[in-house]
Write an enzyme that holds these catalytic residues in place. Sequence first.
Site, PDB file in Angstrom:
ATOM      1  N   ARG A  20       3.058  -7.307   7.865  1.00 20.05           N
ATOM      2  CA  ARG A  20       2.365  -6.233   8.594  1.00 20.05           C
ATOM      3  C   ARG A  20       2.231  -6.534  10.090  1.00 20.05           C
ATOM      4  O   ARG A  20       2.508  -5.668  10.911  1.00 20.05           O
ATOM      5  CB  ARG A  20       1.010  -5.942   7.932  1.00 20.05           C
ATOM      6  N   ASN A  38      -0.493  -2.155   3.061  1.00 23.05           N
ATOM      7  CA  ASN A  38      -0.068  -2.805   1.809  1.00 23.05           C
ATOM      8  C   ASN A  38      -0.579  -1.995   0.631  1.00 23.05           C
ATOM      9  O   ASN A  38      -1.743  -1.611   0.624  1.00 23.05           O
ATOM     10  CB  ASN A  38      -0.736  -4.179   1.693  1.00 23.05           C
TER      11      ASN A  38
END
Length: 760
Positions: A20, A38
Amino acid sequence: MKDKSLHILITGLVQGVGFRPFIFRIAGKFSLTGWVQNTNENVRIQVTGKPENLESFLIFLKEEAPPASQIEEISASETELIIFPSFTILESNDFSDGVTEISPDIAVCDECLQDIEKPGSRLDYPFVNCTNCGPRFTIIEDLPYDRAKTTMKSFVMCPGCREEYEDISDRRFHAQPVACSRCGPHYELFIKGKMVSDNTVVIVDNVSECIENGGIVLIKGLGGMHLACDAFNIKALEKLRNIKNREGKPFAVMFRDMESLKNYAEADPTEEKSLLSWRRPIVLLKAKSGSFPPSIQQSLNAGLNLLGAMLPYMPLHYMLFRKLKISAIVLTSGNFSSEPILTDNNSALFQFASVVDAIVLHNRLIFNRTDDSVVRIMGGKERIFRRSRGYAPAPVRTSLNTEGIVAFGAELTNCFSAGKGSKTFISQHIGDLQGVETALFYEKTIDQFMGLFRINPSLAAVDMHPMYISTKRGLDFGQLPVVHVQHHHAHIASCMAEHHLDEKVIGVALDGTGYGTDGNIWGSEFLLCDLNEFTRVTHFEYIPLPGGDSAAEEPWRTAVSWLYKVFSTGFLNLDLPLLKDNDAEKISMVIKMIDKKINCPLTSGAGRLFDAVASLLDLVQVATFQAEGPMRLESLVQDGCTESYKFLCHETIAFDETIRGIVEDIRTGIGKVTIATKFHNTIIKAIFESVNAIRTREGINKVVLSGGVFQNKYLLEGTTDLLEKNNFEVYSHASVPSNDGGIALGQSAVASKRRELKCV
Ligand code: ZN
Ligand code: ZN
Ligand code: FE
């Protein structure tokens, strides 16, 4: 051009590996707005920006992804235009039973290595890590992957670490194990059981001095303890062998760097790539002859031409080599033979304080035990022999639905597996279940896997062997329906699952031993099979195995069995080394056992044929480690010889003429190298002829090779070449072991197929 919006889904190993923050950074780079999140099954991205920037973003995403991530699939679709003020990382979607993958442990990265050289709270700090590196699987107790659910939970982040952890632009943003000398774990040095220092610099000084003086040090690592010593000190090596109370099993060697490694072993670019990968496995390399003195080589790797080599992967390893004048240390598992690698500090002190010269422990708990993984490059590809640190618990993706299937594996070199959708989570290497401690490790890890991956078991898959500990475990595991899978069918199915094959194939499974449906010990099986069922088309001819299982430890017994079969008692008059090495009484006892069929099960095990030949060549009479005979035989093989011995392919494959030829060659003084090579060529030819006959009859062109015997590079490459030259499509293992460590995946695949066909 007008702005556009894209919705992107990414699956694969993309969590816990700095994915990320990476997305955040490249979104900034290309002036995109939106978010990344996520979820249970994937990473979702919504981005808005200029079309050409979106395109570059997608390319970058694929090409510059964090090293430890493994993108399986990226799907991008245009959505209606959504305007965002900035790019943000959204809270993770709550985790249900959907599976999120757990990253394997990652070798320390270059940037973190630089950090331990810089003044500050990470100077000489050996537990440095970031989103690109550090412990993962070994410290994770539960999901979602969050510090509170790791063994780092007992360390409270200091303000400095917390700041980095929360700073989205920082390399340590959401690095769960983030730590520094102010707040993280630390090492302690114990001499004779007493703690003498908790200062890393002092510890490194002491340990390197101890190793250079021939001492043995027990060091706690990522997934367990290691025993370390100078790889060039014969006394230290012998002492280490005594401590481990074992066998001649080769030790793994850690080299300072690639340059020093290349003084002792040959490494081509593919091998280098494996050695340097973030997984940092032990890579089996060709030892450079004459690089180690013969006595050292004997003690180090049993005099074989293979060397298990690896490069440093923990900060402490680098710190040690900074200090050490020597360029290589032995780093072998810290345990007594047949026990699993130690993880617990108290047991380490209790068992080793009076045995080794120093013990280095740290105060971070190891939740999931792992061994160093072992790979070998064959046919230009990395093949996993032992799947543990750096590889486990990444799942194997299959084309099957393995949901809820728990496969219990084999007895030796055990791994088990648990299925979730099309993913099969194979456990780290467990070991030989006959050891009490290993059996406990097995039990515990099964429990841990069920919890970690939220498995709802619905079907058990076990070997057909009724006495395997793993079979028994499967039979009383929550009263599930059970699928029994023949051992060699499981080997082939494992390789099929790895390659997404779901059709009829020709399977060639060569290994040491497996329970056959006729009550004999199988181990050279030519199967016509799909995932559901198999027919045994042919196999190496049976031979009595005097003493049963113990014959595997004493190859001379199988050699006598072969000689007796081929020459009757006439072999006693042949001038063979094996007859001089073993006393006549023992030999005549073995003959009696064969005559009277006392403890002489029949076997078709290919490993036993290799054993017999190794004994005939006087390479080994009593094995000091598993597969010693086959390994010594392979170690002799040289390219360039194309000769072979005679054999017969009828109902079964008979090697009487092969044995006769070998004895003849020994008696006429032909060199062992030639004999060993001719023997390998014979097996390759026998495989080809048998497989070719099956193709002619059945019209099937796909050949699947499995079983531990295919860890033999010459054999695997030679067989593959010959088959491919004759237009066969050949499949062999890469990401799953061809030895019994791969059995669970095969059991799981067969169980899945039978469930699909409603046979269970
Ligand atoms: Zn790092
Ligand atoms: Zn800190
Ligand atoms: Fe096997």
